[in-house]
Design a protein around this motif. Structure first.
Motif, mmCIF file in Angstrom:
data_model
loop_
_atom_site.group_PDB
_atom_site.id
_atom_site.type_symbol
_atom_site.label_atom_id
_atom_site.label_comp_id
_atom_site.label_asym_id
_atom_site.label_seq_id
_atom_site.Cartn_x
_atom_site.Cartn_y
_atom_site.Cartn_z
ATOM 1 N N THR A 1 -3.468 3.893 -6.119
ATOM 2 C CA THR A 1 -3.292 4.077 -4.719
ATOM 3 C C THR A 1 -4.451 3.540 -3.796
ATOM 4 O O THR A 1 -4.332 2.869 -2.774
ATOM 5 C CB THR A 1 -2.588 5.375 -4.479
ATOM 6 O OG1 THR A 1 -1.422 5.725 -5.040
ATOM 7 C CG2 THR A 1 -2.157 5.550 -2.789
ATOM 8 N N ASP B 1 0.748 -1.266 0.048
ATOM 9 C CA ASP B 1 0.019 0.041 -0.021
ATOM 10 C C ASP B 1 0.710 1.377 0.002
ATOM 11 O O ASP B 1 0.752 2.141 0.862
ATOM 12 C CB ASP B 1 -0.972 -0.143 1.167
ATOM 13 C CG ASP B 1 -0.356 -0.090 2.582
ATOM 14 O OD1 ASP B 1 0.681 -0.971 2.531
ATOM 15 O OD2 ASP B 1 -0.825 0.395 3.541
ATOM 16 N N ARG C 1 -5.246 -0.078 -3.197
ATOM 17 C CA ARG C 1 -4.021 -1.142 -2.556
ATOM 18 C C ARG C 1 -4.539 -1.172 -1.071
ATOM 19 O O ARG C 1 -4.964 -0.433 -0.260
ATOM 20 C CB ARG C 1 -2.785 -0.247 -2.727
ATOM 21 C CG ARG C 1 -2.417 -0.084 -3.921
ATOM 22 C CD ARG C 1 -0.733 0.546 -4.107
ATOM 23 N NE ARG C 1 -0.791 0.723 -5.666
ATOM 24 C CZ ARG C 1 0.515 0.781 -5.895
ATOM 25 N NH1 ARG C 1 1.506 0.246 -5.478
ATOM 26 N NH2 ARG C 1 0.836 1.013 -7.377
ATOM 27 N N PRO D 1 2.111 4.719 -2.318
ATOM 28 C CA PRO D 1 1.738 5.392 -3.652
ATOM 29 C C PRO D 1 2.088 4.984 -5.138
ATOM 30 O O PRO D 1 3.218 4.684 -5.164
ATOM 31 C CB PRO D 1 2.055 6.981 -3.280
ATOM 32 C CG PRO D 1 2.705 7.022 -1.748
ATOM 33 C CD PRO D 1 2.970 5.377 -1.452
ATOM 34 N N ARG D 2 1.255 4.977 -5.801
ATOM 35 C CA ARG D 2 1.462 4.422 -7.038
ATOM 36 C C ARG D 2 2.885 4.996 -7.871
ATOM 37 O O ARG D 2 3.434 4.225 -8.362
ATOM 38 C CB ARG D 2 0.108 4.628 -7.986
ATOM 39 C CG ARG D 2 0.361 3.465 -9.397
ATOM 40 C CD ARG D 2 -0.778 3.653 -10.406
ATOM 41 N NE ARG D 2 -0.712 2.533 -11.342
ATOM 42 C CZ ARG D 2 -0.256 3.013 -12.669
ATOM 43 N NH1 ARG D 2 0.268 4.562 -12.666
ATOM 44 N NH2 ARG D 2 0.114 2.282 -13.491
#
Length: 197
Positions: free
Chosen positions: A159, A142, A162, A144-145
């Motif tokens: 994000t 989890d 996740r 941030p993308r």
């Protein structure tokens, strides 16, 4: 049925950068010879193919809703002479109806985040297992993308989709009578949770 959210099949090049040794990863997750496994969904076989080599002569049931990906996997199994993969066209949310037998392991890699009714799927997964069977969930961390990059590009689910290991464990435990037996770190961007009945 609609497909799971954000579950496109990666191309082999970046899949290979993320998972350079899929067989070794599967062994770390406890996949063993002479056992049966269902991968849901299987995509074009990046994990199903090495899983079949490991479990041989045990059967790997490779299930996916996308017929084109299953055809690609069929071609690869033929080219590689792998005979213990059974392809199943169908939806993972109907797993108990689609599998011809109970299995030792249900593997879900990189798609748990996209299921609309996770609890219902977890129940299906556990009902598909032998009494001592294992449910293995591989998830993106989890993070941030924009921080999970492969070949210079942000990859993975948005994000907000996740799930932390704690959140995943909570969903599975609330939906089933199971216990978490292991959490496996899978650098750089993944973890796996291994549950048993």
């Amino acid at each position: 049925m609609d497909r799971f959210q954000n579950t496109r099949q990666p191309d082999w090049d970046w899949w290979g950068q993320l998972w350079p040794t899929p067989g070794a990863t599967l062994r770390r997750l406890g996949i063993k010879p002479e056992t049966s496994l269902a991968e849901v969904p299987c995509g074009n076989g990046y994990f199903a193919l090495p899983a079949a080599r490991i479990t041989d002569p045990g059967t790997v049931y490779a299930l996916d809703l996308n017929e084109a990906l299953l055809e690609e996997l069929r071609t690869l199994t033929n080219q590689q002479g792998i005979e213990n993969i059974v392809l199943i066209h169908g939806d993972a949310r109907e797993l108990t109806e689609l599998l011809p037998e109970l299995v030792d392991t249900v593997l879900m890699a990189n798609t748990f985040h996209g299921i609309d009714d996770k609890e219902a799927f977890v129940q299906q997964a556990f009902e598909s297992l032998h009494s001592d069977g294992r449910f293995v969930v591989v998830n993106w961390l989890d993070l941030p993308r924009e921080t999970t990059t492969i070949a210079g590009e942000a990859r993975g689910p948005p994000t907000d989709l996740r799930l932390s290991p704690t959140a995943t464990e909570s969903i599975v435990r609330n939906a089933s009578d199971c216990r978490l037996v292991e959490q496996v770190d899978l650098p750089p961007y993944h973890y796996a949770l291994v549950f048993t009945r």
